[in-house]
Design a protein around this motif. Structure first.
Motif, PDB file in Angstrom:
ATOM      1  N   UNK A 103       0.835  -1.198   0.000  1.00 34.96           N
ATOM      2  CA  UNK A 103       0.000   0.000   0.000  1.00 34.96           C
ATOM      3  C   UNK A 103       0.872   1.252   0.000  1.00 34.96           C
ATOM      4  N   UNK A 104       1.904   1.239   0.823  1.00 36.97           N
ATOM      5  CA  UNK A 104       2.805   2.392   0.924  1.00 36.97           C
ATOM      6  C   UNK A 104       3.489   2.685  -0.408  1.00 36.97           C
ATOM      7  N   UNK A 105       3.964   1.649  -1.087  1.00 35.52           N
ATOM      8  CA  UNK A 105       4.661   1.832  -2.364  1.00 35.52           C
ATOM      9  C   UNK A 105       3.715   2.420  -3.414  1.00 35.52           C
ATOM     10  N   UNK A 106       2.517   1.847  -3.533  1.00 33.31           N
ATOM     11  CA  UNK A 106       1.568   2.347  -4.528  1.00 33.31           C
ATOM     12  C   UNK A 106       1.109   3.772  -4.192  1.00 33.31           C
ATOM     13  N   UNK A 107       0.915   4.031  -2.916  1.00 34.42           N
ATOM     14  CA  UNK A 107       0.479   5.367  -2.487  1.00 34.42           C
ATOM     15  C   UNK A 107       1.533   6.413  -2.836  1.00 34.42           C
ATOM     16  N   UNK A 108       2.790   6.086  -2.556  1.00 33.90           N
ATOM     17  CA  UNK A 108       3.883   7.021  -2.832  1.00 33.90           C
ATOM     18  C   UNK A 108       4.082   7.266  -4.326  1.00 33.90           C
ATOM     19  N   UNK A 109       3.535   6.364  -5.135  1.00 36.44           N
ATOM     20  CA  UNK A 109       3.650   6.523  -6.583  1.00 36.44           C
ATOM     21  C   UNK A 109       2.353   7.019  -7.221  1.00 36.44           C
ATOM     22  N   UNK A 110       1.540   7.677  -6.413  1.00 37.90           N
ATOM     23  CA  UNK A 110       0.391   8.413  -6.942  1.00 37.90           C
ATOM     24  C   UNK A 110      -0.877   7.634  -7.197  1.00 37.90           C
ATOM     25  N   UNK A 111      -0.946   6.395  -6.722  1.00 35.26           N
ATOM     26  CA  UNK A 111      -2.168   5.617  -6.925  1.00 35.26           C
ATOM     27  C   UNK A 111      -3.237   6.002  -5.893  1.00 35.26           C
ATOM     28  N   UNK A 112      -4.470   6.053  -6.345  1.00 37.47           N
ATOM     29  CA  UNK A 112      -5.619   6.240  -5.457  1.00 37.47           C
ATOM     30  C   UNK A 112      -6.110   4.835  -5.087  1.00 37.47           C
ATOM     31  N   UNK A 113      -6.066   4.504  -3.793  1.00 39.07           N
ATOM     32  CA  UNK A 113      -6.258   3.111  -3.383  1.00 39.07           C
ATOM     33  C   UNK A 113      -7.585   2.890  -2.656  1.00 39.07           C
ATOM     34  N   UNK A 114      -8.269   1.824  -3.057  1.00 40.14           N
ATOM     35  CA  UNK A 114      -9.454   1.338  -2.358  1.00 40.14           C
ATOM     36  C   UNK A 114      -9.161  -0.083  -1.909  1.00 40.14           C
TER      37      UNK A 114
END
Length: 414
Positions: free
Chosen positions: A30-41
């Motif tokens: 989650x942290x990696x995707x978040x830091x790369x601009x993904x909007x996460x559900x």
């Protein structure tokens, strides 16, 4: 494509990073995707738990979904994710066909956590008192299900180099469908060790692990019945503290303070517990993947004694941060030796730092992960065209899964 990419993660449970290594790994992703601009559900059909992480604190939207219910179709159509990550193959079986049907352009990722078929086959061989052989995997239904799931997805995250080799060599899976992704942690320096409790400030042996996980329960039994008596004979003042989430009554019954064997239950902060211990004991006899407890020990500057299975694929060709042995007498001897020999203990600490930096570097593996996902987003049609077996399995397996799910849904309405 939208500038902000949408990632949907579907999990069997809400993440509990303080309860299991699997929960910790999910938060790393989650942290990696978040830091790369993904909007996460993050979506799950699980009930809330007292120990689940508050996803909103990490900027992740939490959505409850239902099993075998068309309401998921409406949800996923409205969300219209660019990427869907299935947490374990059983989740892909349950929701993969719905994602494929309603969001055909969404990239489908699978986080295997570890190869469940490998863990199950090893456990079966162990309980049948025979040596595990790789060909044992070929006859297991769980193997067929898990390999089919890997083939149906665009990319699967594999946590262990041993499992990467197994999938390529034994199952002949195209390397383009596999992505090596170990635990992801920050680099350490030897100066970091100086900030941790010293040899003199630490005491006791420790084991830590979630008791829902069968290999952990078996390890504690093995410690109590076989290894601990030998350690106590060599070192009468020895104390072992056993921590773990969700201990059952059979676990609690092993509590024996007079013999220095303490069942402590859930650790409020596993890191703090391990930092205060002098040696971690983990004589794991079956399992798969990487052992989060052993990486955590390295990060806490705590040497460990483990088994071949425990150290599997965890340290490249580097010296272990302690000892690796499957021999009971040697395990006990080395545990006592490591506990008392400060020079040996400090060298083992340094070995752990080297392993962390060589094998689990966050910056290195997170960059490669995002590059792989972006490559798929840019050219998923060509990628799928080359995965004929995957499309074949998707066509047939999803049909059977779909009709089973719709039958259950119809039955539930009656």
């Amino acid at each position: 494509m939208n500038q902000i990419k949408k990632l949907l993660i579907i999990g069997p449970v809400w993440p509990e990073p303080n309860s299991s290594a699997a929960g910790g790994r999910m938060m790393q992703l989650i942290s990696v995707f978040k830091q790369n601009g993904f909007e996460i559900t993050f979506a799950s059909a699980a009930l809330d738990s007292d120990f689940m992480v508050d996803l909103s604190e990490f900027g992740v939207k939490k959505v409850s979904i239902e099993l075998n219910n068309a309401s998921f179709d409406d949800f996923v159509i409205e969300l219209n994710p660019d990427v869907v990550l299935f947490d374990r193959y059983t989740i892909e079986e349950q929701y993969g066909w719905r994602v494929s049907e309603n969001c055909p352009k969404a990239i489908r990722l699978l986080d295997t956590e570890d190869l469940h078929c490998l863990r199950a086959a090893r456990e079966k061989a162990f309980k049948e008192k025979r040596t595990f052989e790789l060909h044992d995997l070929l006859s297991e239904d769980i193997t067929k299900r898990e390999i089919a799931s890997i083939l149906r997805c665009d990319l699967s995250f594999i946590i262990s180099e041993f499992e990467m080799k197994l999938l390529k060599d034994l199952f002949k899976i195209d390397a383009a469908l596999l992505h090596y992704l170990p635990f992801l942690v920050d680099e350490m320096s030897e100066e970091d060790l100086l900030k941790l409790p010293s040899f003199e400030e630490r005491k006791n042996f420790v084991f830590i692990g979630n008791f829902i996980h069968e290999p952990n329960w078996n390890t504690v039994q093995y410690l109590k019945e076989t290894i601990w008596p030998i350690i106590k004979k060599q070192f009468p003042e020895a104390v072992l503290e056993v921590y773990g989430a969700y201990p059952s009554q059979k676990v609690l019954q092993l509590h024996q303070p007079k013999n220095g064997f303490f069942i402590m239950g859930r650790a409020a902060d596993a890191n703090e517990i391990v930092k205060k211990a002098r040696v971690v004991l983990a004589p794991i006899r079956f399992g798969a993947g990487l052992k989060g407890k052993l990486l955590e020990a390295m990060q806490c500057g705590t040497p460990s004694v483990t088994s071949t299975i425990g150290s599997e694929a965890m340290h490249a060709n580097l010296p272990w941060n302690g000892f690796v042995t499957d021999d009971v007498e040697l395990f006990a001897k080395k545990a006592v030796e490591l506990y008392h020999d400060e020079n040996l203990w400090k060298q083992s600490q340094k070995n752990g730092v080297a392993i962390v930096n060589e094998c689990y570097q966050l910056s290195k593996y997170s960059t490669a992960l995002i590059a792989a996902v972006n490559s798929l987003l840019n050219d998923f049609e060509s990628h799928r065209l080359h995965n004929f077996m995957g499309s074949l399995l998707q066509h047939h397996a999803y049909k059977s899964t779909m009709y089973m799910s719709k039958w259950i849904e119809a039955k539930n309405k009656n």
